[in-house]
Write a protein that holds these residues in place. Structure first.
Motif, PDB file in Angstrom:
ATOM      1  N   ASN A  41     -39.825   1.380  -7.527  1.00 55.93           N
ATOM      2  CA  ASN A  41     -39.039   0.511  -8.403  1.00 55.93           C
ATOM      3  C   ASN A  41     -39.949   0.019  -9.529  1.00 55.93           C
ATOM      4  O   ASN A  41     -40.902  -0.715  -9.277  1.00 55.93           O
ATOM      5  CB  ASN A  41     -38.501  -0.691  -7.621  1.00 55.93           C
ATOM      6  N   ASN A  95     -37.751  -4.175 -20.276  1.00 58.07           N
ATOM      7  CA  ASN A  95     -36.760  -3.586 -19.378  1.00 58.07           C
ATOM      8  C   ASN A  95     -36.146  -4.728 -18.572  1.00 58.07           C
ATOM      9  O   ASN A  95     -36.841  -5.495 -17.918  1.00 58.07           O
ATOM     10  CB  ASN A  95     -37.367  -2.525 -18.459  1.00 58.07           C
ATOM     11  N   GLU A 142     -34.229  -5.018 -15.956  1.00 55.45           N
ATOM     12  CA  GLU A 142     -34.162  -5.022 -14.492  1.00 55.45           C
ATOM     13  C   GLU A 142     -35.007  -3.886 -13.939  1.00 55.45           C
ATOM     14  O   GLU A 142     -35.376  -2.951 -14.660  1.00 55.45           O
ATOM     15  CB  GLU A 142     -32.711  -4.868 -14.026  1.00 55.45           C
ATOM     16  N   LYS A 143     -35.329  -4.005 -12.654  1.00 63.29           N
ATOM     17  CA  LYS A 143     -36.091  -2.934 -12.019  1.00 63.29           C
ATOM     18  C   LYS A 143     -35.286  -1.644 -12.067  1.00 63.29           C
ATOM     19  O   LYS A 143     -34.061  -1.659 -11.914  1.00 63.29           O
ATOM     20  CB  LYS A 143     -36.397  -3.297 -10.566  1.00 63.29           C
ATOM     21  N   ARG A 144     -35.986  -0.560 -12.272  1.00 66.26           N
ATOM     22  CA  ARG A 144     -35.277   0.716 -12.349  1.00 66.26           C
ATOM     23  C   ARG A 144     -36.036   1.791 -11.580  1.00 66.26           C
ATOM     24  O   ARG A 144     -37.240   1.682 -11.333  1.00 66.26           O
ATOM     25  CB  ARG A 144     -35.112   1.158 -13.804  1.00 66.26           C
ATOM     26  N   LYS A 145     -35.295   2.800 -11.187  1.00 64.93           N
ATOM     27  CA  LYS A 145     -35.877   3.930 -10.490  1.00 64.93           C
ATOM     28  C   LYS A 145     -36.460   4.915 -11.503  1.00 64.93           C
ATOM     29  O   LYS A 145     -36.003   5.012 -12.645  1.00 64.93           O
ATOM     30  CB  LYS A 145     -34.825   4.638  -9.636  1.00 64.93           C
TER      31      LYS A 145
END
Length: 343
Positions: free
Chosen positions: A218, A248, A250-253
């Motif tokens: 993440n 960014n 939010e957390k992202r994959k």
């Protein structure tokens, strides 16, 4: 009576020897005694007699190659696997809570722990819109009796290089995905893989743990502070008013493009053994590692020497076995991802 004239029926009690014999001479003395017993035990088809088990163990230690070759004649291995079968494989994502991405991979007894930590860096002048990945493979003394404290294992640096070459050449990760602000800020992903138990096929298990860790990754939230520098936004202060909007939100994959998987095969005479154990690797020294991506395209082929020549037909057989293995590993990875999403 001299040791050379002692009858075989006296085994396992060795006759008195005044001069310490060499291992080779000791083997020559014991082989005629052990061979009939091993044949009798094989004919008994799995006798549980303790004395027979001790004889088999002694034969395995003194004549390891001959012991394994007796199994190869029946197309089976000492752990009851067929020659082309890999060991049971398991994956657990999120094994390290403090890491941004982590995974614990087990192939048989071989165990790898992979963890990823993300940090903001200034990109290079040559690649201003790309992030970077640093990969390190560790073999602490707990993983094998062959690894001594204070001395780095020779295999560690070799596997580190193999992992870097494979991950970059496979195109699994687009480094542009790691860019935050072109020419100013990008992600540096530090991937550390720790071998907890080294029981053969180390590269296969290490690569699997690396792919799984990136699947679990993440990417954190970052923002510009008052000085214009990138800072991580933790869960504690994410609700606070920021001077500027997060880069960014939010957390992202991280998007993975056709992840690579590998299979190591041992070549011995006319036999091909997949996913070898440490014992098998120490006896049969010719290994071939095939790396395929998720689309079954060849990424790399690695053969670090050995006395057996790898002819074209043998390589083709190894690639065919690797394709079957990739299908199994994709299923294991997808199942681990599904389990993580349920949790």
């Amino acid at each position: 009576m001299s040791p050379s004239h002692t009858p075989c029926s006296s085994f396992p009690f060795l006759p008195p020897i005044r001069v310490k014999p060499s291992l080779a001479s000791l083997r020559q003395q014991l082989l005629p005694c052990l061979q009939p017993q091993i044949s009798k035990m094989a004919a008994a088809n799995g006798s549980s007699d303790l004395y027979s088990e001790m004889e088999v163990d002694a034969f395995r230690r003194l004549f390891p190659l001959r012991y394994h070759e007796q199994h190869l004649l029946k197309s089976v291995r000492p752990d009851a696997r067929k020659l082309g079968n890999a060991r049971d494989t398991t994956l657990a994502l999120g094994a390290v809570a403090s890491a941004d991405g982590s995974a614990l991979a087990k192939i048989g007894s071989t165990t790898m722990l992979a963890a990823i930590k993300m940090e903001v860096m200034t990109p290079t002048v040559e690649c201003p819109d790309e992030g970077s990945i640093a990969i390190e493979f560790h073999m602490p003394p707990i993983c094998s009796p062959l690894v001594r404290p204070g001395r780095p294992a020779e295999a560690a640096s070799v596997i580190s290089k193999q992992l870097s070459d494979t991950i970059f050449s496979s195109g699994m990760i687009d480094l542009k995905e790691l860019c935050l602000v072109g020419g100013k800020a990008a992600w540096m992903a530090y991937l550390d893989i720790y071998c907890l138990d080294a029981d053969g096929s180390l590269f296969d298990a290490a690569l699997l743990s690396a792919v799984a860790a990136f699947s679990h990754l993440n990417i954190p939230v970052v923002s510009l502070n008052e000085d214009g520098h990138m800072v991580l936004v933790s869960e504690d202060n994410v609700q606070l008013k920021l001077e500027k909007q997060p880069v960014n939100t939010e957390k992202r994959k991280l998007k993975l493009n056709s992840p690579p998987f590998s299979l190591t095969c041992l070549l011995h005479k006319n036999y091909i053994l997949t996913d070898p154990t440490a014992e098998e690797e120490s006896i049969m020294e010719t290994a071939v590692t095939v790396v395929l991506d998720s689309s079954y395209q060849l990424v790399s082929l690695y053969k670090p020497g050995g006395p057996v020549h790898a002819h074209t037909s043998v390589i083709q057989d190894c690639v065919a076995l690797a394709k079957r293995r990739v299908k199994e590993l994709k299923s294991v990875l997808n199942e681990a991802i599904s389990d993580m999403e349920v949790e």
